[in-house]
Design an enzyme around this catalytic site. Sequence first.
Site, mmCIF file in Angstrom:
data_model
loop_
_atom_site.group_PDB
_atom_site.id
_atom_site.type_symbol
_atom_site.label_atom_id
_atom_site.label_comp_id
_atom_site.label_asym_id
_atom_site.label_seq_id
_atom_site.Cartn_x
_atom_site.Cartn_y
_atom_site.Cartn_z
ATOM 1 N N HIS A 66 0.839 -1.207 0.000
ATOM 2 C CA HIS A 66 0.000 0.000 0.000
ATOM 3 C C HIS A 66 0.866 1.246 0.000
ATOM 4 C CE1 HIS A 66 0.991 -0.432 4.208
ATOM 5 N NE2 HIS A 66 0.559 0.797 4.420
ATOM 6 N N LYS A 71 9.512 -2.407 3.308
ATOM 7 C CA LYS A 71 10.692 -2.377 4.180
ATOM 8 C C LYS A 71 10.668 -3.554 5.129
ATOM 9 C CE LYS A 71 14.036 0.543 5.634
ATOM 10 N NZ LYS A 71 14.886 -0.647 5.566
ATOM 11 N N LYS A 95 3.793 -2.330 11.778
ATOM 12 C CA LYS A 95 4.761 -1.511 12.512
ATOM 13 C C LYS A 95 5.002 -0.178 11.808
ATOM 14 C CE LYS A 95 8.061 -4.056 13.896
ATOM 15 N NZ LYS A 95 9.253 -4.882 13.989
ATOM 16 N N LYS A 107 9.964 -8.764 4.484
ATOM 17 C CA LYS A 107 10.973 -9.400 5.333
ATOM 18 C C LYS A 107 11.708 -10.444 4.511
ATOM 19 C CE LYS A 107 12.401 -9.230 9.660
ATOM 20 N NZ LYS A 107 12.363 -8.082 10.588
ATOM 21 N N SER A 364 15.900 3.637 10.279
ATOM 22 C CA SER A 364 16.128 3.214 8.891
ATOM 23 C C SER A 364 15.446 4.197 7.934
ATOM 24 C CB SER A 364 15.539 1.827 8.650
ATOM 25 O OG SER A 364 16.469 0.834 9.012
HETATM 26 P P1 NAD Z 1 21.071 -10.549 16.950
HETATM 27 O O1 NAD Z 1 21.414 -11.675 16.064
HETATM 28 O O2 NAD Z 1 21.952 -9.363 16.992
HETATM 29 O O3 NAD Z 1 20.887 -11.049 18.459
HETATM 30 C C1 NAD Z 1 20.121 -12.136 18.835
HETATM 31 C C2 NAD Z 1 20.712 -12.655 20.139
HETATM 32 O O4 NAD Z 1 19.881 -13.682 20.651
HETATM 33 C C3 NAD Z 1 22.105 -13.250 19.963
HETATM 34 O O5 NAD Z 1 22.980 -12.763 20.948
HETATM 35 C C4 NAD Z 1 21.868 -14.758 20.103
HETATM 36 O O6 NAD Z 1 22.985 -15.442 20.617
HETATM 37 C C5 NAD Z 1 20.700 -14.767 21.062
HETATM 38 N N1 NAD Z 1 19.929 -16.008 20.988
HETATM 39 C C6 NAD Z 1 19.729 -16.817 19.932
HETATM 40 N N2 NAD Z 1 18.987 -17.867 20.285
HETATM 41 C C7 NAD Z 1 18.708 -17.717 21.591
HETATM 42 C C8 NAD Z 1 17.978 -18.484 22.530
HETATM 43 N N3 NAD Z 1 17.391 -19.632 22.193
HETATM 44 N N4 NAD Z 1 17.895 -18.018 23.793
HETATM 45 C C9 NAD Z 1 18.484 -16.876 24.140
HETATM 46 N N5 NAD Z 1 19.193 -16.110 23.304
HETATM 47 C C10 NAD Z 1 19.309 -16.535 22.045
HETATM 48 O O7 NAD Z 1 19.574 -10.156 16.539
HETATM 49 P P2 NAD Z 1 18.839 -8.781 16.779
HETATM 50 O O8 NAD Z 1 19.025 -7.944 15.569
HETATM 51 O O9 NAD Z 1 19.178 -8.251 18.123
HETATM 52 O O10 NAD Z 1 17.326 -9.272 16.742
HETATM 53 C C11 NAD Z 1 16.698 -9.854 17.876
HETATM 54 C C12 NAD Z 1 15.193 -9.742 17.718
HETATM 55 O O11 NAD Z 1 14.839 -8.368 17.532
HETATM 56 C C13 NAD Z 1 14.611 -10.482 16.519
HETATM 57 O O12 NAD Z 1 13.321 -10.944 16.845
HETATM 58 C C14 NAD Z 1 14.495 -9.395 15.468
HETATM 59 O O13 NAD Z 1 13.516 -9.672 14.494
HETATM 60 C C15 NAD Z 1 14.090 -8.224 16.341
HETATM 61 N N6 NAD Z 1 14.357 -6.911 15.742
HETATM 62 C C16 NAD Z 1 15.605 -6.534 15.381
HETATM 63 C C17 NAD Z 1 15.802 -5.264 14.850
HETATM 64 C C18 NAD Z 1 17.170 -4.738 14.500
HETATM 65 O O14 NAD Z 1 17.281 -3.538 14.191
HETATM 66 N N7 NAD Z 1 18.217 -5.523 14.559
HETATM 67 C C19 NAD Z 1 14.713 -4.413 14.638
HETATM 68 C C20 NAD Z 1 13.439 -4.835 15.027
HETATM 69 C C21 NAD Z 1 13.275 -6.090 15.582
#
Ligand code: NAD
Length: 476
Positions: A66, A71, A95, A107, A364
Amino acid sequence: MAVMGEPSFRDSVDMMFNRAVALMDLSPGLEQKIRVCNSTYTVRFGVRLRGKIETFTGYRSVHSEHMEPVKGGIRFAMNVSQDEVEALAALMTYKCALVEAPFGGSKGGLCINPRDYEEHELEQITRRFAYELIKRDLINPSQNVPAPDMGTGEREMAWIADQYARMNTTDINAKACVTGKPISGGGIQGRVEATGRGVQYALREFFRYPEELAACGLRGDLDGKTVIVQGLGNVGYHAALFLSTEDGCKITGIIEHDGGLWDENGLDIRAVRDWMNTHGGVKDYPNATYVAKGGVLLESDCDILIPAAMEGVINLSNADRIKANLIIEAANGPITFGADEILRKKGIVIIPDMYANAGGVTVSYFEWVKNLGHIRFGRMQRRQEESRHQLLIDELERLSADKGLGWTLSPGFKETYLRGAGELELVRSGLDDTMRAAYQSMREVWHGRNDVTDLRVAAYIVAISRVASSYRSKGL
Ligand code: NAD
């Protein structure tokens, strides 16, 4: 990750959507159009590594166009699947609408464990995946703009941007094809920590309202509140760091992929992260109690629980043992549909993912605008702002001297007041404003309607109404 008897992540998002639309007045046709995922592209490609060809599977899903570009992040993880990217793409649509970022939702994901590869191998794989998406316009500054997510960061975004530029040598807006790039590659100050910073701003906003605190049985401000964080990656690390060093929160528990850490006096977040960087996990960290089955710490006593790792971690198997007063979903989809119901019945307040982790897409958005504008924020006005402030200070000092008033400006005031805003200050201001405005829009629905009893439904209602009006204005 969902346990037996629970819907898939995709179904869970749809069920949450359905809870909200049941309280709205949308035509069934429009409701269905908004809910469905427009398309999902699956790609399988081979890369020659260590003398043999390895085949990888990746996805890019577009939930709603839309608004364009669409993104959403690109995730590198072993459990990436079509169901998961579609759920995450849908969340991106809602979001972006909630925080008024002018994008549709998308995604992507690649089934890979990044820890299994050397840096040069990861570069080869990332560039090849990007090539497949770029040639189908699934990465493109005006159509589809990825960002980092789990398992990816600035480095991967820089490779993707470079791959796009190589394939589109005359596109003057090439850098805007992806966000979350390093500053030297066209990124923006404050993007790396933006999602964690957004979690902090969301909590600060929540804590401004006594009604909100009463709803979850908390009092006072963030100072001294106990917090458990799951996932000390990009989002969890920054959220925990800012909350502990700037707001006085005590991070009593950290849950990582190889176990958990506990210290009721509060963990030193930088020290834990440094340990993880050199040892690959939290195990054997010397200054805390190690818990091998880290997941049980989700059920420990705390004021605020921050799941910041992955989806489905609070589910039917553990929801009734969760003791936190407030849960802020820094990860996407950490609470399943069934668990959400249990937690609400227990009186636990949930700040939903759609809002809580929107700081990333917000900054972003600023980065994308910066790339299209080809100029760093603050470059034109910073010194002009400083000279106007200098004029005022000079005038105050002159008046004080002329009239013999003996005024002196308080220490530090002059320096702070005189400093014009640079890119980082502007990004923080824009992020704070966005998080506050989005919270206000959810809050109005939460407190303004008798039939809305939680923030998640409120967030969905705000987001869906905005997407619906966008479709209506196109004549759909
Ligand atoms: P990341 O890869 O930097 O960090 C994820 C962390 O979780 C790692 O340290 C990993 O070791 C840990 N992990 C993995 N499996 C695990 C488990 N079973 N138990 C505990 N810890 C575990 O990822 P991120 O970018 O921080 O993203 C984390 C969440 O945030 C995701 O759901 C992602 O979709 C969401 N998110 C990220 C962003 C972003 O800007 N990076 C934005 C919005 C949402």
